[in-house]
Design an enzyme around this catalytic site. Structure first.
Site, PDB file in Angstrom:
ATOM      1  N   ARG A   1       0.727  -1.301  -0.001  1.00 30.25           N
ATOM      2  CA  ARG A   1       0.078  -0.055   0.195  1.00 30.25           C
ATOM      3  C   ARG A   1       0.859   1.127  -0.020  1.00 30.25           C
ATOM      4  O   ARG A   1       1.382   1.444   0.738  1.00 30.25           O
ATOM      5  CB  ARG A   1      -1.052   0.110   1.243  1.00 30.25           C
ATOM      6  CG  ARG A   1      -2.034   1.209   1.073  1.00 30.25           C
ATOM      7  CD  ARG A   1      -2.760   1.205   2.461  1.00 30.25           C
ATOM      8  NE  ARG A   1      -2.081   1.469   3.483  1.00 30.25           N
ATOM      9  CZ  ARG A   1      -2.775   1.807   4.843  1.00 30.25           C
ATOM     10  NH1 ARG A   1      -3.926   1.236   5.067  1.00 30.25           N
ATOM     11  NH2 ARG A   1      -2.074   1.967   5.949  1.00 30.25           N
TER      12      ARG A   1
ATOM     13  N   SER B   1     -12.519  -3.149   1.479  1.00 27.23           N
ATOM     14  CA  SER B   1     -12.599  -2.487   2.971  1.00 27.23           C
ATOM     15  C   SER B   1     -14.086  -1.993   3.211  1.00 27.23           C
ATOM     16  O   SER B   1     -14.887  -1.461   2.338  1.00 27.23           O
ATOM     17  CB  SER B   1     -11.657  -1.186   2.829  1.00 27.23           C
ATOM     18  OG  SER B   1     -10.340  -1.517   2.741  1.00 27.23           O
TER      19      SER B   1
ATOM     20  N   LYS C   1      -2.964   5.768   8.794  1.00 24.97           N
ATOM     21  CA  LYS C   1      -3.892   6.156   7.555  1.00 24.97           C
ATOM     22  C   LYS C   1      -4.871   7.406   8.016  1.00 24.97           C
ATOM     23  O   LYS C   1      -5.893   7.074   8.492  1.00 24.97           O
ATOM     24  CB  LYS C   1      -5.058   4.776   7.607  1.00 24.97           C
ATOM     25  CG  LYS C   1      -5.806   4.995   6.177  1.00 24.97           C
ATOM     26  CD  LYS C   1      -6.546   3.886   5.875  1.00 24.97           C
ATOM     27  CE  LYS C   1      -7.217   4.071   4.690  1.00 24.97           C
ATOM     28  NZ  LYS C   1      -8.350   2.992   4.096  1.00 24.97           N
TER      29      LYS C   1
END
Length: 212
Positions: free
Chosen positions: A41, A110, A139
């Site tokens: 990511r 998600s 995040k």
């Protein structure tokens, strides 16, 4: 036929957090310590950069049994021949994603609410990333934390296996698995740790103990 996968210990790489160790060596240490899946990511990287990093990761993980998932970049996932793609609610639609990656690649999604969890189509999506369980600095701008009670509700609503994410550490293995989640997705619990291998072993041991 889609690949078999094990969500029990899912590492989400954070390149800045990995620092000098780098994502490849962090992933290698984590898998040696027991990680079963690794997600690349990097929202700041373009597709070319993701492909370069992803190919190095794929080579590093070859023969370990751990699977490589690419976050939110279909072209990179396809170019790398990754094991799977993971998308969020604001990313590519899962119907379009499945059409682009084909029937064999794993697709994760998600979800942050019971409604989103219940709406998952298991014909398209293979697993759900559920959270954030707790607030996390890895995040920025994440959705409100759902806590362990919220995690249990979302896991129950999911028609596919679920992995919990958001501020999780080894100490959370037992309560997270007690909700019915298949495993823990971790970021800072491994990335940026002084000894990623030891950190990963501690998480793997906590998961094994919780399941004993």
């Amino acid at each position: 036929m889609r690949k078999r996968f094990d969500l029990s210990f899912y590492l989400v790489l954070d390149p800045p957090l990995c620092g000098a160790a780098g994502v490849v060596e962090t992933a290698r240490a984590a898998v040696l310590g027991g990680a079963t899946m690794v997600q690349l990511r990097d929202k700041e990287a373009d597709t070319i950069a993701l492909i370069e990093i992803g190919l190095a990761l794929k080579q590093a993980l070859a023969g370990t049994g751990a699977l490589l998932i690419v976050n939110d970049d279909v072209e990179a996932a396809r170019a790398i021949r990754a094991d799977g793609l993971h998308v969020g609610q604001e990313d590519i639609d899962v119907t379009a994603a499945r059409a682009r990656i084909g029937p064999d690649m794993i697709l994760g999604l998600s979800v942050e609410t019971e409604a989103l969890a219940a709406a998952i189509d298991p014909a398209l999506v293979d697993y759900a990333g559920v959270g954030p369980v707790f607030a996390t600095a890895t995040k920025p701008g994440h959705k409100p934390p759902i806590g362990l009670d919220g995690l249990a509700r979302l896991v129950a609503a999911c028609p596919v296996p679920a992995v919990a994410i958001g501020g999780l550490k080894a100490a959370h293995a037992r309560p997270v698995l007690a909700t019915g989640a298949e495993g823990l997705a971790v970021v800072s619990a491994v990335c940026g740790q002084p000894d990623p291998l030891a950190a990963a072993r501690a998480i793997a041991a906590a998961i094994a103990e919780a399941r004993a």
